[in-house]
Design an enzyme around this catalytic site. Structure first.
Site, short mmCIF file in Angstrom:
data_model
loop_
_atom_site.label_atom_id
_atom_site.label_comp_id
_atom_site.label_asym_id
_atom_site.label_seq_id
_atom_site.Cartn_x
_atom_site.Cartn_y
_atom_site.Cartn_z
N HIS A 34 8.39 4.55 2.09
CA HIS A 34 7.72 5.71 2.71
C HIS A 34 7.90 7.01 1.93
O HIS A 34 7.10 7.94 2.07
CB HIS A 34 8.25 5.90 4.13
CG HIS A 34 7.26 6.52 5.07
ND1 HIS A 34 6.29 7.41 4.66
CD2 HIS A 34 7.07 6.37 6.41
CE1 HIS A 34 5.58 7.80 5.70
NE2 HIS A 34 6.02 7.18 6.76
N ASP B 122 -12.05 -1.63 2.34
CA ASP B 122 -13.05 -2.68 2.13
C ASP B 122 -12.88 -3.27 0.73
O ASP B 122 -13.15 -2.61 -0.28
CB ASP B 122 -14.46 -2.09 2.30
CG ASP B 122 -15.56 -3.12 2.12
OD1 ASP B 122 -15.26 -4.30 1.86
OD2 ASP B 122 -16.74 -2.73 2.24
#
Length: 461
Positions: free
Chosen positions: A167, A387
């Site tokens: 993170h 995508d």
């Protein structure tokens, strides 16, 4: 309550040997400093994310694992710090050593279909440790891969993309940008539409470092002694998701006085969850509790951050009250506290946090006790929009809640209606009380006698 899903209790995942995917072309060998916001102790952990993809007839004959692997290598040419390793410099400052060693990558197959995971898709998911395998020795903070990616092909022709991120490298917005870039390469786009920007010095403390705000989100708080469930991470925690559709949100909004009904959906759901969770954990009425709101501060700067900046730019302002006040006052009280906490974040506030990290040391952390609650709003981050050529994910977001941290994510029901789902982590007895409190809240009469459109909440195990 929703009926139990048809998710199999166990399915088989066959993995190939993990490999390191390096940038497709030579990249600069250099060292880059993380910002004073990036390398704070509160962000020194790994966050797991998962995306589910349906079978796409037009991609028949294409191996999603290989397509993504090649796209990842191409993307790492521009995002080459992800292919490096963290080192620790003077005073605990984290440095990215851009070695080009690569990202950990795993190809896998599972004898299960996407449909067997249930509809709608909601965390926690079965066999998560198989869908994102923890390669031994890979999850350390220093000298380890900064990303681990697993692509699991399903029997139906769909696949699961799972990722584990260190993170300190990026927040949700930065990660979404990186994933979008991989998607562009996978779909054959010649160049990235958003150029990555490092520029981590933008969030370094000024010299000399000046703390100009009181940062109660970093108070040193002792664990309450009035409850048996004060150990974090929780002993034998239960993971559960709760869905909020249009009807549930409308009902909650109707409980507010007129001047608060224009609050954001995040503020409304967060207030509801905070109140229910607080009542569920059975703290002493005089105990202090805090809701730490995660605020993306990119828009707070003038000029605003470059669009390609992919570091951490979120801040943790805290709303603080007592158990008694939260229990006895109406929902609008919690909404007001959350709105005030969010409104406190300015450019100067962010710079003050950076100064706090320098003055008090990198190990300063938000209170990790059960009276602290954190909700991260990912409904606008658009991780699910990634995508790779198979269309957008049917679900995208963190795999699980993490201790005191919950995630608010977008979801769709069978009718295609968009809603939100909150992932919750609590000990089993507290989880049952939480569900009951939430059910009771959604049976309340609307403020000023207005009728609600629903008195139920969708819940998934």
């Amino acid at each position: 309550m929703a009926a139990p899903s048809s998710i199999p209790l166990k399915f088989t995942v066959r993995r190939c040997e993990p490999e390191l995917v390096a940038p497709a072309k030579p990249t600069p060998y250099e060292q880059k400093l993380l910002s004073d916001i990036d390398d704070q102790a509160s962000l020194r952990f790994q966050i797991p994310v998962i995306n589910f993809y349906q079978y796409e007839p037009s991609m028949e004959g294409n191996d999603p694992a290989e397509v993504i692997r090649e796209a990842l290598a191409q993307t790492l040419v521009c995002y080459y710090p992800f292919a490096g390793r963290l080192r620790e410099g003077a005073n605990g400052k984290l440095i990215v050593d851009c070695t080009g060693e690569g990202v950990m990558f795993i190809k896998a197959d599972a004898d299960v279909t996407l449909e067997q995971f249930g509809e709608p898709l909601l965390p926690p998911f079965p066999c998560s440790d198989e869908l994102l395998y923890n390669v031994p020795g890979s999850e350390g903070m220093l000298n380890c891969p900064l990303l681990l990616i697993q692509v699991t092909r399903l029997k139906c022709g769909g696949f699961i993309f799972a990722l584990r991120l260190n993170h300190v490298m990026s927040d949700g917005t930065g990660l979404a940008q990186f994933l979008f870039a991989i998607g562009e390469m996978a779909r054959g786009v010649a160049t990235h539409s958003i150029s990555p920007v490092w520029e981590r010095h933008l969030l370094d403390a000024r010299h000399p470092a000046g703390i100009t705000f009181t940062h109660r989100e970093y108070d040193e708080v002792e664990a309450p002694v009035t409850t048996p469930i004060t150990i974090l991470p929780f002993d034998n925690p239960v993971q559960r998701s709760f869905s909020f559709g249009f009807a549930e949100v409308s009902l909650l909004r109707s409980l507010l006085p007129p001047h608060l009904r224009r609050c954001t959906t995040f503020e409304l759901i967060t207030a509801c969850l905070w109140r229910c969770r607080t009542l569920a954990i059975n703290l002493d009425p005089d105990e202090e509790v805090r809701m730490i709101c995660i605020v993306n501060a990119r828009s707070k700067f003038n000029p605003s951050f470059p669009s390609g900046y992919y570091g951490n730019v979120f801040i943790f302002p805290a709303a603080i009250t007592t158990v008694k006040s939260l229990r006895e006052k109406p929902l609008g009280y919690a909404v007001e506290l959350i709105k005030q906490a969010k409104a406190s974040v300015t450019e100067e506030y962010v710079k003050s946090v950076a100064a706090l990290m320098v003055v008090r040391g990198k190990r300063i952390h938000f209170p990790n006790v059960i009276g602290t609650y954190i909700i991260s709003d990912l409904t606008k981050v658009e991780i699910e929009d990634t995508d790779f050529g198979w269309g957008k994910a049917v679900f995208g977001g963190p795999m699980i809640a993490v201790g005191v941290i919950s995630f608010l994510m977008p979801t769709k029901n069978k009718k295609g209606e968009v809603g939100r789902v909150a992932s919750i982590c609590l000990p089993a007895p507290a989880m049952e009380r939480f569900a009951k409190e939430l059910e009771n809240m959604l049976k309340q009469q609307p403020s000023e006698g207005k009728k609600s459109k629903s008195n139920s909440i969708s819940s998934a195990l």
